[in-house]
Structure formats: C-alpha cells, structure tokens
Enzyme design. Structure first.
Site, PDB file in Angstrom:
ATOM      1  N   HIS A 204       0.821  -1.207   0.000  1.00 60.87           N
ATOM      2  CA  HIS A 204       0.000   0.000   0.000  1.00 60.87           C
ATOM      3  C   HIS A 204       0.856   1.258   0.000  1.00 60.87           C
ATOM      4  O   HIS A 204       0.473   2.278  -0.566  1.00 60.87           O
ATOM      5  CB  HIS A 204      -0.961  -0.020   1.184  1.00 60.87           C
ATOM      6  CG  HIS A 204      -2.012  -1.056   1.018  1.00 60.87           C
ATOM      7  ND1 HIS A 204      -1.930  -2.291   1.588  1.00 60.87           N
ATOM      8  CD2 HIS A 204      -3.129  -1.053   0.265  1.00 60.87           C
ATOM      9  CE1 HIS A 204      -2.969  -3.005   1.213  1.00 60.87           C
ATOM     10  NE2 HIS A 204      -3.716  -2.289   0.411  1.00 60.87           N
ATOM     11  N   ARG A 302     -10.174   3.919  -1.425  1.00 62.10           N
ATOM     12  CA  ARG A 302      -9.725   3.099  -0.285  1.00 62.10           C
ATOM     13  C   ARG A 302      -9.990   3.887   0.999  1.00 62.10           C
ATOM     14  O   ARG A 302      -9.145   4.663   1.449  1.00 62.10           O
ATOM     15  CB  ARG A 302      -8.234   2.794  -0.401  1.00 62.10           C
ATOM     16  CG  ARG A 302      -7.855   1.891  -1.565  1.00 62.10           C
ATOM     17  CD  ARG A 302      -6.336   1.677  -1.585  1.00 62.10           C
ATOM     18  NE  ARG A 302      -5.926   0.541  -2.376  1.00 62.10           N
ATOM     19  CZ  ARG A 302      -5.458   0.614  -3.623  1.00 62.10           C
ATOM     20  NH1 ARG A 302      -5.342   1.775  -4.224  1.00 62.10           N
ATOM     21  NH2 ARG A 302      -5.082  -0.485  -4.248  1.00 62.10           N
ATOM     22  N   ARG A 338     -15.005   1.637  -1.314  1.00 65.83           N
ATOM     23  CA  ARG A 338     -14.820   0.359  -0.617  1.00 65.83           C
ATOM     24  C   ARG A 338     -15.060   0.524   0.881  1.00 65.83           C
ATOM     25  O   ARG A 338     -14.605   1.504   1.485  1.00 65.83           O
ATOM     26  CB  ARG A 338     -13.399  -0.171  -0.860  1.00 65.83           C
ATOM     27  CG  ARG A 338     -13.198  -1.549  -0.276  1.00 65.83           C
ATOM     28  CD  ARG A 338     -11.906  -2.173  -0.747  1.00 65.83           C
ATOM     29  NE  ARG A 338     -10.743  -1.469  -0.259  1.00 65.83           N
ATOM     30  CZ  ARG A 338      -9.508  -1.737  -0.665  1.00 65.83           C
ATOM     31  NH1 ARG A 338      -9.281  -2.653  -1.572  1.00 65.83           N
ATOM     32  NH2 ARG A 338      -8.488  -1.069  -0.177  1.00 65.83           N
ATOM     33  N   GLU A 431     -10.505 -11.017  -4.546  1.00 67.98           N
ATOM     34  CA  GLU A 431      -9.061 -10.915  -4.317  1.00 67.98           C
ATOM     35  C   GLU A 431      -8.538 -12.072  -3.471  1.00 67.98           C
ATOM     36  O   GLU A 431      -7.357 -12.143  -3.154  1.00 67.98           O
ATOM     37  CB  GLU A 431      -8.719  -9.576  -3.654  1.00 67.98           C
ATOM     38  CG  GLU A 431      -9.509  -9.276  -2.401  1.00 67.98           C
ATOM     39  CD  GLU A 431      -9.267  -7.870  -1.853  1.00 67.98           C
ATOM     40  OE1 GLU A 431      -8.252  -7.251  -2.187  1.00 67.98           O
ATOM     41  OE2 GLU A 431     -10.113  -7.404  -1.057  1.00 67.98           O
ATOM     42  N   ASN A 454      -3.832  -7.143  -6.458  1.00 61.36           N
ATOM     43  CA  ASN A 454      -2.695  -7.104  -5.521  1.00 61.36           C
ATOM     44  C   ASN A 454      -2.799  -8.238  -4.504  1.00 61.36           C
ATOM     45  O   ASN A 454      -1.866  -9.014  -4.312  1.00 61.36           O
ATOM     46  CB  ASN A 454      -2.664  -5.774  -4.763  1.00 61.36           C
ATOM     47  CG  ASN A 454      -2.624  -4.599  -5.705  1.00 61.36           C
ATOM     48  OD1 ASN A 454      -2.080  -4.700  -6.793  1.00 61.36           O
ATOM     49  ND2 ASN A 454      -3.207  -3.488  -5.302  1.00 61.36           N
ATOM     50  N   ASP A 455      -3.979  -8.327  -3.874  1.00 62.79           N
ATOM     51  CA  ASP A 455      -4.128  -9.415  -2.902  1.00 62.79           C
ATOM     52  C   ASP A 455      -4.315 -10.750  -3.601  1.00 62.79           C
ATOM     53  O   ASP A 455      -3.859 -11.779  -3.097  1.00 62.79           O
ATOM     54  CB  ASP A 455      -5.290  -9.117  -1.948  1.00 62.79           C
ATOM     55  CG  ASP A 455      -4.844  -8.157  -0.866  1.00 62.79           C
ATOM     56  OD1 ASP A 455      -3.837  -8.447  -0.205  1.00 62.79           O
ATOM     57  OD2 ASP A 455      -5.470  -7.097  -0.713  1.00 62.79           O
ATOM     58  N   ARG A 465       2.918  -9.409  -0.339  1.00 62.44           N
ATOM     59  CA  ARG A 465       3.046  -8.215  -1.190  1.00 62.44           C
ATOM     60  C   ARG A 465       3.862  -7.117  -0.529  1.00 62.44           C
ATOM     61  O   ARG A 465       4.322  -6.185  -1.189  1.00 62.44           O
ATOM     62  CB  ARG A 465       1.652  -7.681  -1.567  1.00 62.44           C
ATOM     63  CG  ARG A 465       0.852  -7.230  -0.386  1.00 62.44           C
ATOM     64  CD  ARG A 465      -0.580  -6.917  -0.761  1.00 62.44           C
ATOM     65  NE  ARG A 465      -0.753  -5.567  -1.255  1.00 62.44           N
ATOM     66  CZ  ARG A 465      -1.931  -4.987  -1.456  1.00 62.44           C
ATOM     67  NH1 ARG A 465      -3.048  -5.661  -1.241  1.00 62.44           N
ATOM     68  NH2 ARG A 465      -2.019  -3.762  -1.886  1.00 62.44           N
ATOM     69  N   CYS A 502      -9.015  -3.453 -10.497  1.00 62.88           N
ATOM     70  CA  CYS A 502      -8.468  -2.233  -9.901  1.00 62.88           C
ATOM     71  C   CYS A 502      -7.191  -2.447  -9.097  1.00 62.88           C
ATOM     72  O   CYS A 502      -6.772  -1.564  -8.364  1.00 62.88           O
ATOM     73  CB  CYS A 502      -9.523  -1.537  -9.054  1.00 62.88           C
ATOM     74  SG  CYS A 502     -10.193  -2.559  -7.784  1.00 62.88           S
TER      75      CYS A 502
HETATM   76  C1  PEP Z   1      -6.063  -5.244  -4.349  1.00 62.06           C
HETATM   77  O1  PEP Z   1      -5.855  -6.023  -3.419  1.00 62.06           O
HETATM   78  O2  PEP Z   1      -5.702  -5.448  -5.519  1.00 62.06           O
HETATM   79  C2  PEP Z   1      -6.775  -3.965  -4.118  1.00 62.06           C
HETATM   80  C3  PEP Z   1      -7.259  -3.263  -5.108  1.00 62.06           C
HETATM   81  O3  PEP Z   1      -6.899  -3.518  -2.857  1.00 62.06           O
HETATM   82  P1  PEP Z   1      -5.672  -3.093  -1.909  1.00 62.06           P
HETATM   83  O4  PEP Z   1      -4.469  -2.864  -2.776  1.00 62.06           O
HETATM   84  O5  PEP Z   1      -6.075  -1.871  -1.194  1.00 62.06           O
HETATM   85  O6  PEP Z   1      -5.523  -4.268  -0.995  1.00 62.06           O
HETATM   86 MG    MG Z   2      -6.816  -5.871  -1.507  1.00 63.90          MG
END
Ligand code: PEP
Ligand code: MG
Length: 543
Positions: A204, A302, A338, A431, A454-455, A465, A502
């Site tokens: 993040h 977020r 979200r 995710e 990402n997750d 990550r 996203c």
């Molecule tokens: C993700 O996990 O891809 C996502 C969009 O949310 P975050 O990066 O805030 O976990």
């Molecule tokens: Mg996420």
C-alpha cells in the site's frame, strides 16, 4: 547542497516512477525514552498528547463494542476511563512534570499514576480497589502507546523533525526502512522521493507513492539502507530502480533534463472506446488529480487510508462529507467506494486488535467488518446518505465466499434500508482465491464485482506483497494469474454483471491490451497512470 566525494550505485526495485535528487533524510523510530530526547519538552509533550488521543480513541471504540456484547455497565466503565484521560487537570500534571521537572513522557505518566494510586489507598474501600485496577490498566495502555510513539526523522543538521515537517526546509529524499501508508501520506512537498528497504511494489505504501507522483525505490536490503550516509546527496531513479549515492557531476549532467522536467508532471489522454479507465483514490483530496486526468469515475476509493494516517476512525459526519465530495465531483460518473479494509497490513493501534501471528491471514477486511458491526453500520449510514446525490457502488473487501458476502450484505441492507432516497449497489472485491473459485455464484448474488489483483497475487502465489525480498518483477505475467482473470471476465459476461479490475496490474500499460483481450472493459488505476493506460488501449489491437 552538501557534496561528498565518491559516487556509489545500487540496484533496487522500482516502486514509483520518476527521478528525484535531494539530501538524505533518515527516518529513525524513536527509542523508548529513558531521558528527554534532543527535541526537548515539546517533543515529550507531543508524544504524550498523541498517546492520550490514541488510547482514548481506542477506549471509545471498545466501549461501542461493549455496548452490544457485554452490556452498558462495562461500556460505561470504559467511557469513564476515556474521560479520565481527557481530563485537563491530568494533562496539567503531566505537562508540569515535563516542563518544570524535566521528565520524559513515560516518567510523567508513571509519577502521575503513582500519586493517583497513593490517593486511592487512603480510602481502602472496595470501590477504590476496583478503581486502582482501572488506573493500572490506563497507565499500561498509555505506556504501551508511548512505546510505539511517533517516530522521528533525522538529517545531518536537525535531529527531531517529524515526517512532513522538515525544520530546515531542505528538499530531501526520505530514507526509511519500513515504509507504511500512513507515513507516505504525511510527507509534504519537501520530500522529493522515497528510498526504502522492505516494501514490495504492490504494498500500500508503494501504491500511495505512485498516486502522489513520488519517485520511490526499494533496496530490499536493510544493510544497504544503513550504509546510506547522512548529509549525502541521493539520486533515486524510480523508472529503473536505481539509487545513486553522492552522484558525480557527469551523472548529474546525464540526469539534468529528467530532473528538470520534475517528477510530478502528469500526462492527460482522452477516454477510449474499448476500455473505461477510472481512478483509484485514497483520500477525497485526490479528486482534483482524478479530474485533471479525465478519469471516467472513481473506481476504488480506499476509505481506510485516511483513518490510518489520522490514527483514528472517522465519525459518520466526517465520512458523509468525504463520500459526498466524491459523488459531487464525479457528477454522474461511476463511483466505487470500498468499505473499510482494515487489519492485516493495514492494522493500527486504534483498532485494539489482539496480537496475531499471521495478520495477513487474520482478522481483516470483511472478517473485521463482521466482528465490528458498529463500525460497519456507521460507514453504511454515511454511504447511504451520500448516495442520495448519486449512485455509489459499495465494494466489500476480502470476501472469501458467498456465505460471508451474504452475511455482510444482510447487515448492509438492514442499515442502508433506513435511508429514503438512497442509491446503493453492493458487490465483492474478488481478491481471495476461494472467492474467485465461486465467482459465478458471488456475481449472481451481487450487483457487480471488482478484481483486486494485488491481494489476489499475494494469496494465489503465497507471496507477501509487503516483502520486497519475495517480489518478482514478472509475477503479473504468470499464466496462473491470467487464467483466473480470464475466468472472472467470462463469469461476469455470463452473469451480466460489471467487472472492474483495480489492482496495480491494471495500471501496467504493457498489460492493457492483454486485459482487453481477456474480456475486461473497465479498469481503475492511479490517476497519474490513466493517460498511459488509455494510450496503450488505443495502440494496435495485436499488442
Ligand atoms: C487489491 O488487493 O488489488 C486492491 C485493489 O486492494 P488493496 O491494494 O487496497 O488491498
Ligand atoms: Mg486488496
């Protein structure tokens, strides 16, 4: 600028694009204070004020839960404890010990609470024994909060600035081993770039640095970071993942043009037909950049990032104002907000979570929302009110299966149902691999879905990550990940639901055509990346 003699180059991981040159500004977490630090009484006072605010916010939160779980009696005790901490006379006792007595924040606390206890032991009633227990608890919480008190930064000349408050007003590169989202949000215009050791490209902190147009590199090696000298000039190249300590005149000349063009410039490209490109934001304040980039909406807000940076939750009114600002600024364009995605790598003291061995697999996202229904309901009220001015797609984070989605949806509908004139849609963020396996059923139970790559990447490949040591530059090209994305796109087509990608993968312009070929028609990316993604979408379909 101070020049030292020999240039050193280090190769790291590129986190956020652009180049920046500045003096080293080293972030040092404050050690538990045994004596008053170089910052003097002001720093001790501000540490103590912060600890008081964080403990009383936490008490308020636990009291809210206690109302529902153990009853109003317990909740009232917690609220009284909070009032004790906010009492001006307690603050005056602390402040006198610090200012006149030269005490550290910790000593001011232990002395004041000892006096408190002594006063109580004079009246040896049963009630006073109970109060002594409360007082011990409060003292312990304050000392714990002080132990984690706001760290500070150092450069060659100033010892105790805070992030975002450089006393010398020097343009600098912030060198910081463990970069957190909260710290990235605190930097001001004097921070030209970030050099870190631990975090990976989809952490993040890195996402925020990109959103802010702040060049950043991770060295992935703590030892290297420690050897970055105080007072040296540092050039970081966030395009190539290179760090140059004490660049020599030839290097500076080679970089002159890129340095002049500035790291924060933003390109603009008009919308394209094949792909809707929306903006990811972390604060309502980023709306300006999203509008300047001609975003076709906000695809991911977020909402947890601002509470993380403030060290507290926002109340209903505060949330309502922010969500309304987004809806108004988007003026009819799509808005996806979200629900709080807290816990895991986005945990904070104010949540009062128990210690977890594996927080990334712990009480987080949807699980935490279900465990804290009051926190969830307060956010839903703010969203429902804001949606009277325009539809809001509400995203549920970290959904693991249909049953959990429906459980959350029930609370969501129950609370939102009280607001006439609302316009809300509800969908999961896909995710977690188990949710992707159930994508068809989930989409059927939802109004839409978002894909959080990402997750998804983290859990699909068991690859933290936030850990630069396990980051792999080519992971977003992995066929296993693409087979999931293609299946999600097919599931969305079959169920007739919208699907927006996203995660950070969506902002990688080299993958834009591949997403389109996979059947994706909507992505949401950092506002500064919108133009590049649109240009890639417009490029030859064969790519
Ligand atoms: C993700 O996990 O891809 C996502 C969009 O949310 P975050 O990066 O805030 O976990
Ligand atoms: Mg996420």
């Amino acid at each position: 600028m101070v020049r030292s003699t020999r240039e050193h180059r280090h190769r790291g991981i590129a986190l956020s694009r652009g180049v920046a040159l500045g003096r080293v500004c080293l972030f040092v977490p404050a050690p538990p204070a045994a004596e008053v630090g170089a910052g003097g009484p002001e720093v001790e006072e501000s540490r103590l004020r912060e600890a008081l605010a964080s403990v009383s916010a936490r008490l308020e939160l636990i009291a809210g839960d206690a109302d529902e779980t153990v009853g109003p009696g317990e909740a009232a005790i917690l609220r009284v404890q909070g009032m004790v901490l906010r009492d001006e006379s307690l603050w005056e006792t602390f402040a006198a010990a610090i200012r006149a007595g030269g005490a550290t924040a910790e000593r001011a606390v232990t002395d004041a609470f000892r006096l408190f206890r002594e006063g109580l032991s004079l009246t040896a009633s049963e009630a006073s024994v109970g109060r002594a227990g409360d007082i011990n608890e409060l003292e312990g919480s304050l000392l714990t909060a002080l132990g984690r008190a706001a760290p500070t930064i150092r450069c060659r000349d100033a010892m105790r600035c805070a992030v975002g408050q450089c006393e010398l007003r020097n343009p600098h590169i912030l060198v910081i081993s463990e970069l957190t989202p909260a710290l990235v949000m605190e930097v001001d215009d004097l921070t030209l770039g970030l050099l870190t050791a631990r975090v990976g490209p989809t952490s993040h902190a890195a996402i925020l640095a990109r959103a802010m147009g702040l060049p950043a590199v991770s060295l992935g090696d703590e030892g290297l970071l420690e050897r970055v000298p105080f007072g040296a000039d540092l050039l970081i190249d966030g395009d190539r993942g290179e760090v140059i300590v004490s660049p020599d005149p030839e290097t500076l000349a080679a970089y002159a043009e890129r340095l002049r063009s500035g790291p924060r410039k933003m390109r603009v490209a008009q919308p394209v037909e094949e792909l809707q490109v929306l903006a990811n934001i972390g604060r309502a304040a980023e709306l300006g950049v999203a509008l300047a980039a001609h975003a076709e909406g906000v695809g991911l807000y977020r909402t947890e990032l601002e509470p993380l940076s403030l060290g507290r939750l926002l109340d209903e009114e505060e949330q309502y104002h922010r969500y309304s600002a987004v809806v108004e600024a988007m003026a009819g364009r799509a808005v996806y907000i979200r629900l709080l995605d807290l816990g895991g790598d986005k945990s904070a003291d104010f949540l009062g979570l128990p210690h977890e061995e594996n927080p990334v697999l712990g009480l987080r996202g949807a699980r935490l929302l279900l465990a804290r229904p009051e926190m969830l309901r307060e956010q839903v009220r703010a969203l429902a009110r804001a949606s009277r001015a325009g539809t809001i797609h509400v995203i549920a984070p970290m959904i693991i299966d249909v049953a959990q989605f429906l459980e959350l949806r029930e609370i969501f509908e129950d609370e939102a149902g009280r607001f006439e004139g609302r316009s809300l849609l509800f969908g999961p963020m896909l995710e977690v691999p188990s949710a992707c396996v159930q994508a068809r059923q989930l989409l059927a139970a939802a109004d839409f879905a978002s894909v959080g790559t990402n997750d998804l990447t983290q859990y699909l490949f068991a690859m933290d990550r936030s850990n630069a040591a396990v980051a792999r530059a080519d992971i977003h090209h992995h066929p296993a990940l693409w087979s999931v994305i293609e299946d999600l796109a097919a599931a969305a087509r079959e169920t007739g639901r919208g699907l927006c990608v996203c995660g950070e993968l969506a902002g990688d312009a080299t993958l834009t055509r591949r997403l389109i070929r996979a059947g994706i028609r909507q992505v949401s990316v950092a506002p500064r990346g919108i133009a590049e993604v649109r240009m890639a979408a417009r490029s030859s379909p064969g790519r």
